[in-house]
Design an enzyme around this catalytic site. Structure first.
Site, PDB file in Angstrom:
ATOM      1  CE  LYS A 216      -3.276  -2.714   0.701  1.00 61.88           C
ATOM      2  NZ  LYS A 216      -4.994  -2.691  -0.032  1.00 61.88           N
TER       3      LYS A 216
HETATM    4  C1  LIG Z   1      -0.872  -7.893   2.616  1.00 60.28           C
HETATM    5  C2  LIG Z   1      -2.384  -7.340   1.215  1.00 60.28           C
HETATM    6  N1  LIG Z   1      -2.397  -8.279   0.021  1.00 60.28           N
HETATM    7  C3  LIG Z   1      -2.694  -8.542  -0.482  1.00 60.28           C
HETATM    8  C4  LIG Z   1      -4.613  -7.475  -0.565  1.00 60.28           C
HETATM    9  C5  LIG Z   1      -5.477  -7.382  -1.396  1.00 60.28           C
HETATM   10  O1  LIG Z   1      -4.887  -6.607  -2.373  1.00 60.28           O
HETATM   11  P1  LIG Z   1      -6.232  -5.400  -3.314  1.00 60.28           P
HETATM   12  O2  LIG Z   1      -7.422  -5.368  -1.921  1.00 60.28           O
HETATM   13  O3  LIG Z   1      -6.084  -4.480  -4.001  1.00 60.28           O
HETATM   14  O4  LIG Z   1      -6.957  -7.053  -4.008  1.00 60.28           O
HETATM   15  C6  LIG Z   1      -4.149  -6.419   0.794  1.00 60.28           C
HETATM   16  C7  LIG Z   1      -5.434  -6.342   0.550  1.00 60.28           C
HETATM   17  O5  LIG Z   1      -6.548  -6.162   0.510  1.00 60.28           O
HETATM   18  C8  LIG Z   1      -3.236  -6.567   1.321  1.00 60.28           C
HETATM   19  O6  LIG Z   1      -3.326  -6.180   2.696  1.00 60.28           O
HETATM   20  N1  LIG Z   2      -6.226  -4.958   2.000  1.00 57.70           N
HETATM   21  C1  LIG Z   2      -6.908  -3.402   1.905  1.00 57.70           C
HETATM   22  C2  LIG Z   2      -8.243  -3.795   2.170  1.00 57.70           C
HETATM   23  C3  LIG Z   2      -8.699  -2.165   1.739  1.00 57.70           C
HETATM   24  O1  LIG Z   2      -8.240  -2.137   0.072  1.00 57.70           O
HETATM   25  P1  LIG Z   2      -7.951  -0.684  -0.993  1.00 57.70           P
HETATM   26  O2  LIG Z   2      -6.488  -1.015  -1.511  1.00 57.70           O
HETATM   27  O3  LIG Z   2      -9.373  -0.671  -1.076  1.00 57.70           O
HETATM   28  O4  LIG Z   2      -7.574  -0.036   0.413  1.00 57.70           O
HETATM   29  C4  LIG Z   2      -6.102  -2.707   3.542  1.00 57.70           C
HETATM   30  O5  LIG Z   2      -5.067  -3.501   3.985  1.00 57.70           O
HETATM   31  O6  LIG Z   2      -6.926  -2.493   3.731  1.00 57.70           O
END
Ligand SMILES: Cc1ncc(COP(=O)(O)O)c(C=O)c1O
Ligand SMILES: N[C@@H](CCOP(=O)(O)O)C(=O)O
Length: 466
Positions: free
Chosen positions: A112
């Site tokens: 993120k």
């Molecule tokens: C460590 C981790 N891996 C994978 C994901 C999945 O990513 P996305 O929500 O963009 O599919 C998230 C959050 O959702 C995450 O925090």
């Molecule tokens: N895994 C995410 C969930 C929120 O996903 P986002 O990519 O829409 O911000 C988290 O860690 O909060």
């Protein structure tokens, strides 16, 4: 670039407005009016360039003239200077045709940070220029929250309220959100699931009086800027392994479908990709959708990969818009069905279109542990439980064993030490900048899963600091 809503009834906006808007006013998500296409020569020319240089090239068409080229380059350079690895997102080879893309070298140890470090600075740039202030509201299953808090802490132009599911994030994740001592940061533990938090955030945006009164801004991947920033590393990884003359594949641990949608964006921009693997944990709604064509909500299960304990996968709506011929009314129809009966079925041609690019696999907790153990034994590397979902899911659905498979390593193992220790018998340690995390005092409010209570708490806090 101009942006349109996936539901077709919100104003068409430019980049600056899209950044600040977050959710579209018709409840949809913003996407570019058209996809900027890079030629094969332009893609070849990305190989060997710095991450920052590639980022500016990929982002420029989306940002358009909203931010000058020099300002964008400076913002990008400043954002990625916070990473602990010079390559920003290095690739590590783990097998003859397998690589890990390490996305966890940013300040909060998860992918993120890649988008959030940029977004904090983009908000700052735009808000300072306009002389405006915003109230950021975000929902997190653990990683978005800490990344957003880190990116926005002490920024004068924003208050940040992060909703997370009480008792459903790891202790490291919780402490990363609750120990930041900045007057503009507010961590709220909601008595509910991540889906509840996400629906509270969307409800606040859909209450236009509250939204306008508070001047709400979004940092979840409902905000287009998150997705565009994440598209960059698909280009850096693919070109490092020979793209565009060589095709590559990606396996992407998936919850809210933001990260994998960023991969799809890269394909629409011209990057040749053989397959994108949707890797889910036991919360397998997306894997079931690819198999059956029906998106049908169940109950959220707690797993060893808590950040992906999600049922309502926001960005799937962006893909629906693309595979349904960009027909906003049709997308609205599916979303109405989801609201009324907790399910919708994709029309045949749309499902075919999805299956052309995407494969899917789901991985339970036992396989997560076995995969962490196997990767550790075979390579000496320690992966986190989310990365393990991606590594394991790719095994069953790989189209061609000779095509490089790039597994997205989404989080540092130290964020989930219990699961990692269970698998490897060794407890991963936090990097030096977080070494005292467990000694820092925590600050958070615990609130019921109740929209009125949460709006009231946010309203009071904003009023008291105005
Ligand atoms: C460590 C981790 N891996 C994978 C994901 C999945 O990513 P996305 O929500 O963009 O599919 C998230 C959050 O959702 C995450 O925090
Ligand atoms: N895994 C995410 C969930 C929120 O996903 P986002 O990519 O829409 O911000 C988290 O860690 O909060």
């Amino acid at each position: 670039m101009r942006y349109v809503s996936t539901r077709g009834r919100a104003p068409v906006l430019g980049f600056e407005e899209v950044l600040l808007a977050g959710l579209a006013r018709d409840g949809g998500l913003y996407v570019p009016e058209s996809w900027p296409l890079f030629s094969l020569d332009e893609i070849s020319d990305l190989a060997g360039r710095s991450y920052e240089d590639v980022a500016v090239r990929i982002l420029a068409p989306y940002v358009g003239d909203a931010i000058g080229k020099d300002d964008l380059a400076a913002i990008v350079a400043d954002a990625y200077a916070t990473f602990r690895h010079k390559a920003v997102v290095p690739l590590v080879q783990t097998g003859a045709s397998d690589w890990l893309m390490e996305l966890f070298h940013g300040p909060t140890l998860a992918f993120k940070d890649v988008a959030m470090q940029l977004i904090g600075r983009l908000f700052d740039h735009v808000l300072t220029k306009r002389g405006e202030r915003v109230t950021i509201v975000g929902a997190t299953s653990g990683d978005t929250g800490s990344a957003a808090i880190e990116a926005f802490r002490d920024r004068a132009a924003a208050d940040v309220f992060i909703l997370f599911p009480h008792g459903r994030v790891s202790e490291v994740q919780r402490r990363q959100m609750t120990t930041v001592d900045a007057p503009n940061v507010h961590a709220i533990a909601v008595e509910g699931t991540f889906d509840d938090c996400q629906s509270l955030v969307k409800a606040m945006f859909n209450d236009h009086a509250f939204r306008d009164g508070m001047r709400l801004g979004a940092v979840n991947s409902i905000n287009w800027a998150r997705v565009m920033a994440q598209a960059v590393y698909y280009f850096t990884a693919a070109t490092a392994l020979g793209a565009p003359s060589r095709c590559v594949s990606f396996s992407v641990p998936t919850g809210n479908f933001g990260d994998i949608f960023a991969g799809y964006v890269a394909t629409r921009m011209g990057l040749p990709v053989e397959q994108l693997v949707i890797a889910t944990n036991a919360n397998d709604i997306l894997a079931r959708t690819i198999e059956t064509g029906t998106y049908s909500m169940g109950e959220v299960v707690k797993t060893l990969s808590p950040s992906m304990d999600i049922q309502v996968s926001s960005n799937f709506e962006r893909l629906l818009f693309e595979v349904m011929g960009r027909d906003g009314a049709a997308v609205q129809g599916l979303m109405d069905g989801l609201q009324q009966s907790r399910a919708f079925t994709l029309p045949g041609p749309a499902l075919e279109e999805v299956r052309r690019t995407f494969d899917a696999g789901s991985v339970d907790d036992d396989r997560i542990l076995a995969t962490i153990r196997r990767v550790h034994a075979e390579t000496g590397l320690t992966i986190d439980p989310h990365t393990a979902v991606g590594v394991a899911a790719a095994v069953g659905v790989r189209r061609d064993p000779l095509t490089p498979m790039i597994h997205l390593a989404c989080a540092h193992p130290a964020k989930f030490p219990d699961a990692v220790e269970k698998a490897t018998k060794a407890r991963p340690g936090l990097p030096p900048h977080l070494a005292d995390l467990f000694d820092r005092p925590e600050r958070m409010s615990v609130l019921p899963n109740d929209l009125a209570a949460i709006k009231q708490a946010i309203g009071e806090k904003v009023a008291s600091t105005a």
